[in-house]
Write a protein that holds these residues in place. Sequence first.
Motif, mmCIF file in Angstrom:
data_model
loop_
_atom_site.group_PDB
_atom_site.id
_atom_site.type_symbol
_atom_site.label_atom_id
_atom_site.label_comp_id
_atom_site.label_asym_id
_atom_site.label_seq_id
_atom_site.Cartn_x
_atom_site.Cartn_y
_atom_site.Cartn_z
ATOM 1 N N TYR A 61 -34.395 -9.491 -24.152
ATOM 2 C CA TYR A 61 -33.550 -8.836 -23.145
ATOM 3 C C TYR A 61 -34.392 -8.280 -21.999
ATOM 4 N N ILE A 62 -35.498 -7.619 -22.332
ATOM 5 C CA ILE A 62 -36.374 -7.054 -21.294
ATOM 6 C C ILE A 62 -36.899 -8.169 -20.392
ATOM 7 N N VAL A 63 -37.353 -9.253 -20.996
ATOM 8 C CA VAL A 63 -37.885 -10.374 -20.212
ATOM 9 C C VAL A 63 -36.798 -10.957 -19.318
ATOM 10 N N TRP A 64 -35.609 -11.160 -19.882
ATOM 11 C CA TRP A 64 -34.514 -11.730 -19.095
ATOM 12 C C TRP A 64 -34.185 -10.854 -17.891
ATOM 13 N N GLU A 65 -34.105 -9.557 -18.120
ATOM 14 C CA GLU A 65 -33.739 -8.629 -17.053
ATOM 15 C C GLU A 65 -34.809 -8.533 -15.963
ATOM 16 N N LYS A 66 -36.060 -8.827 -16.283
ATOM 17 C CA LYS A 66 -37.132 -8.785 -15.278
ATOM 18 C C LYS A 66 -36.981 -9.901 -14.254
ATOM 19 N N ASP A 67 -36.537 -11.084 -14.699
ATOM 20 C CA ASP A 67 -36.441 -12.234 -13.794
ATOM 21 C C ASP A 67 -35.338 -13.169 -14.286
ATOM 22 N N PRO A 68 -34.080 -12.720 -14.202
ATOM 23 C CA PRO A 68 -32.987 -13.488 -14.804
ATOM 24 C C PRO A 68 -32.808 -14.872 -14.183
ATOM 25 N N GLY A 69 -32.730 -15.873 -15.056
ATOM 26 C CA GLY A 69 -32.386 -17.216 -14.624
ATOM 27 C C GLY A 69 -33.512 -18.056 -14.058
ATOM 28 N N SER A 70 -34.712 -17.505 -13.913
ATOM 29 C CA SER A 70 -35.806 -18.306 -13.355
ATOM 30 C C SER A 70 -36.265 -19.337 -14.388
ATOM 31 N N THR A 71 -36.934 -20.351 -13.923
ATOM 32 C CA THR A 71 -37.420 -21.400 -14.823
ATOM 33 C C THR A 71 -38.367 -20.831 -15.864
ATOM 34 N N SER A 72 -39.272 -19.961 -15.444
ATOM 35 C CA SER A 72 -40.221 -19.392 -16.409
ATOM 36 C C SER A 72 -39.503 -18.520 -17.446
ATOM 37 N N THR A 73 -38.494 -17.799 -17.010
ATOM 38 C CA THR A 73 -37.735 -16.982 -17.962
ATOM 39 C C THR A 73 -37.005 -17.869 -18.965
ATOM 40 N N TRP A 74 -36.399 -18.949 -18.496
ATOM 41 C CA TRP A 74 -35.715 -19.866 -19.416
ATOM 42 C C TRP A 74 -36.697 -20.475 -20.414
ATOM 43 N N LEU A 75 -37.901 -20.822 -19.961
ATOM 44 C CA LEU A 75 -38.904 -21.380 -20.871
ATOM 45 C C LEU A 75 -39.292 -20.363 -21.948
ATOM 46 N N ILE A 76 -39.438 -19.114 -21.527
ATOM 47 C CA ILE A 76 -39.768 -18.068 -22.496
ATOM 48 C C ILE A 76 -38.594 -17.840 -23.452
ATOM 49 N N MET A 77 -37.364 -17.902 -22.941
ATOM 50 C CA MET A 77 -36.201 -17.779 -23.830
ATOM 51 C C MET A 77 -36.219 -18.909 -24.868
ATOM 52 N N GLY A 78 -36.665 -20.085 -24.446
ATOM 53 C CA GLY A 78 -36.803 -21.199 -25.382
ATOM 54 C C GLY A 78 -37.822 -20.901 -26.472
ATOM 55 N N LEU A 79 -38.904 -20.213 -26.111
ATOM 56 C CA LEU A 79 -39.902 -19.815 -27.114
ATOM 57 C C LEU A 79 -39.331 -18.787 -28.091
ATOM 58 N N TYR A 80 -38.571 -17.818 -27.552
ATOM 59 C CA TYR A 80 -37.910 -16.851 -28.440
ATOM 60 C C TYR A 80 -36.994 -17.586 -29.425
ATOM 61 N N LEU A 81 -36.218 -18.533 -28.915
ATOM 62 C CA LEU A 81 -35.298 -19.282 -29.768
ATOM 63 C C LEU A 81 -36.062 -20.094 -30.807
ATOM 64 N N LEU A 82 -37.118 -20.762 -30.396
ATOM 65 C CA LEU A 82 -37.932 -21.540 -31.332
ATOM 66 C C LEU A 82 -38.510 -20.644 -32.420
ATOM 67 N N LEU A 83 -38.993 -19.472 -32.042
ATOM 68 C CA LEU A 83 -39.543 -18.539 -33.027
ATOM 69 C C LEU A 83 -38.481 -18.130 -34.039
ATOM 70 N N GLU A 84 -37.282 -17.845 -33.557
ATOM 71 C CA GLU A 84 -36.235 -17.439 -34.504
ATOM 72 C C GLU A 84 -35.825 -18.598 -35.395
ATOM 73 N N ILE A 85 -35.715 -19.790 -34.844
ATOM 74 C CA ILE A 85 -35.326 -20.952 -35.652
ATOM 75 C C ILE A 85 -36.370 -21.209 -36.742
ATOM 76 N N ILE A 86 -37.645 -21.172 -36.381
ATOM 77 C CA ILE A 86 -38.717 -21.376 -37.371
ATOM 78 C C ILE A 86 -38.661 -20.290 -38.436
ATOM 79 N N THR A 87 -38.461 -19.058 -38.006
ATOM 80 C CA THR A 87 -38.422 -17.935 -38.948
ATOM 81 C C THR A 87 -37.232 -18.055 -39.897
ATOM 82 N N ILE A 88 -36.077 -18.368 -39.358
ATOM 83 C CA ILE A 88 -34.875 -18.503 -40.183
ATOM 84 C C ILE A 88 -34.982 -19.720 -41.096
ATOM 85 N N ALA A 89 -35.671 -20.773 -40.645
ATOM 86 C CA ALA A 89 -35.808 -21.999 -41.442
ATOM 87 C C ALA A 89 -36.619 -21.771 -42.714
#
Length: 157
Positions: A61-89
């Motif tokens: 949330y903090i990262v998103w709010e710093k630069d919402p919608g930018s390409t770099s923010t979306w890439l980092i959101m992808g890393l957050y998602l990947l981390l959660e998927i790996i952890t949940i897996a």
Amino acid sequence: MIKSWMVIGGVAFLVALAANVITPSDRQWFKRLQRPRWLTFEGAIPIIWTVIFICGAWSAYIVWEKDPGSTSTWLIMGLYLLLEIITIAYTPVMFKLRSLKVGTIIGGTGLIICILLILAVLGFSGWAALLLVPYLLWSPIGTYTTWQMASLNPQDA
């Protein structure tokens, strides 16, 4: 209007639901495994992971709010998602394959992704990076525990 924290929390919750694909026989397999004698905190593990996931979502949330919608923010959101998927897996994959070695590999992979995520997030916010430290501290403990269980249960390694 839907707030960014609602979307981030909702995605985190939906991914977490994927851990519920374990069957009773999978649970029985895991329950019968020997544990290290020092593993006295097993009952606290769900609470620990809940706190870690909340910290991760707050960090995102903090990262998103710093630069919402930018390409770099979306890439980092992808890393957050990947981390959660790996952890949940970790649980359903290890249980389905009945392999503590696979669990150890998944745990180690999560640690590596977390390190990469912290490095990526540092450019956005020190607080966002700090909120990932609980994962960074706990992941090696969980991975080491699984590795120790593999040596105690060689037939299930």
